[in-house]
Structure formats: C-alpha cells, structure tokens
Design an enzyme around this catalytic site. Structure first.
Site, PDB file in Angstrom:
ATOM      1  N   CYS A  33      37.104  31.449  39.515  1.00 14.29           N
ATOM      2  CA  CYS A  33      36.986  32.839  39.086  1.00 14.29           C
ATOM      3  C   CYS A  33      35.761  33.485  39.747  1.00 14.29           C
ATOM      4  CB  CYS A  33      36.952  32.933  37.561  1.00 14.29           C
ATOM      5  SG  CYS A  33      37.290  34.599  36.936  1.00 14.29           S
ATOM      6  N   HIS A  66      42.077  30.630  36.324  1.00 13.43           N
ATOM      7  CA  HIS A  66      41.379  29.563  35.603  1.00 13.43           C
ATOM      8  C   HIS A  66      42.291  28.340  35.503  1.00 13.43           C
ATOM      9  CE1 HIS A  66      37.798  31.736  34.162  1.00 13.43           C
ATOM     10  NE2 HIS A  66      38.593  32.799  34.212  1.00 13.43           N
ATOM     11  N   GLU A 112      41.629  25.526  34.286  1.00 10.40           N
ATOM     12  CA  GLU A 112      41.409  24.865  33.000  1.00 10.40           C
ATOM     13  C   GLU A 112      42.170  25.547  31.862  1.00 10.40           C
ATOM     14  OE1 GLU A 112      38.356  28.141  32.994  1.00 10.40           O
ATOM     15  OE2 GLU A 112      39.316  26.847  34.489  1.00 10.40           O
TER      16      GLU A 112
END
Length: 213
Positions: free
Chosen positions: A81, A195, A197
């Site tokens: 990001c 992202h 994650e």
C-alpha cells in the site's frame, strides 16, 4: 524456517501483516533500527496514510539509506500500500514529495471518474480483480505464481503508482475501466497497492510465494 523483517516506523498495520506471515510459520521480526534492516533476509515495508507522513517517519528513524541499500542487495523486498507508493521517485499527494526512488516513477491521484466519464468514489475501497498488463513480465516466476487471472484482492487508496517504465507493472486492476498499478516489480523488489494480508486465500498465496523467493 523462512524469516521476514517488517519495518516498524509508526505508520502501518504491522500486526495484521505479521500474522499473515506467521500463518506460514515464518519467523517475523519487527525492525526498528537501521542495523536490523541491513541484516534482514527479507524486508517488508507496510504503510497506510499519507505519503509525506510515511517518508517523514522513515527519515526520522534514519531508515532511508538502509532501505535503499537493502533493496540494492538483491534480497527480497516487498512494499504494501503506502509502502509500495514510497518505492517510487516522488508523489504529488498534497504537494511534491520525494520518495525512496527504488523504481523510477510518480505517485498520482486515482482518476475521479471511470472511462465512461461518470464520477466514482474516491478513495477506491473494496475488492477488485488482478489483470495482466500489456508489457509486464509473465507471472509464473513471481509472487503472483499460481494466482489466476481476475483473482480479487482488497484495495484502500486514493493515490496510485505510475512507474516510468510500464514493464515494471506486473499486474493492474481496473476501477471502472481506469487501469491502476496493482503489483509492481523490479528484479528483487515488489510492491502491492492492495493489502495481501486482508485479501483472503489469494493474499495468503502471494505472501507464501514471497517467503519462497
């Protein structure tokens, strides 16, 4: 066991990133000194928020040169990001700001409208698909190995990376037809605008591939 070091500079969702790597039993280190950056096996630069604040955080901790030296070492590097955006030369977010200049290019605002001219929401938030680029390399030997075309990942951003060399764009996403750099790559260096994650099984697969480089 693979090991990964995550840069802790006061800007970023460190715990969720760390948990994603720990899912694969990786040894995760949150690094807060220049020396720890230089001794890392793999380095992750996360980040959320404004470009200027991110660069100020790195500068205050004397992280700029160690990160540049690490990136030049050939060891795996991943920006997430804001971390991806700071890999570029400069940003136009709320002024003109210098970046790490790991990959030549500029960070600009996401277009306020689709290709049909209709206004759309900024920031760009939500799930969007990964598509191949016309000039980027094949995914098979990258962190996108085993990722099917049009797989969805999670984005939250108002600005986007524009590498000077379009061959550095490994994958794009289309926001109402507007192409946005989703993954950039230059040799050992990767950046993800989304992202991983927070991107479910697709994101975890990308993290797993990064650990196997």
């Amino acid at each position: 066991m693979s090991s990964v070091s995550i840069v802790d500079y006061g800007v970023g969702n460190l715990l969720s990133v760390a948990r994603a790597f720990q899912y694969f039993d990786a040894s995760v280190n949150l690094v807060s000194t220049p020396e720890e950056i230089m001794s890392a096996d793999r380095l992750v630069l996360p980040g959320v928020g404004a470009f200027e604040d991110g660069m100020k955080g790195l500068t205050t901790l004397n992280f700029i040169e160690p990160i540049k030296q690490f990136a030049r070492s050939g060891k795996p590097f991943l920006g997430i990001c804001l971390g991806m955006q700071m890999m570029l030369s400069r940003s136009t977010e709320f002024g003109q700001h210098e970046g790490l200049d790991l990959i030549a290019g500029e960070v600009v605002s996401v277009p306020s409208h689709g290709v049909d001219g209709q206004l759309h929401k900024i920031p760009h938030i939500g799930w969007n698909e990964l598509v191949s680029t016309s000039e980027g390399e094949d995914w098979c030997h990258t962190i996108l190995k085993n990722i099917p075309l049009n797989s969805s990942v999670y984005f939250v951003h108002s600005f986007m990376a524009m590498p000077s060399n379009p061959k550095k764009r490994l994958a794009d996403t289309l926001y109402d037809g507007q192409a946005i750099s989703a993954v950039i790559k230059d040799e050992n260096m990767y950046g993800c605008q989304f992202h991983p994650e927070k991107s479910g099984e697709v994101g975890l697969s990308i993290i797993q591939q990064f650990l196997q480089i």
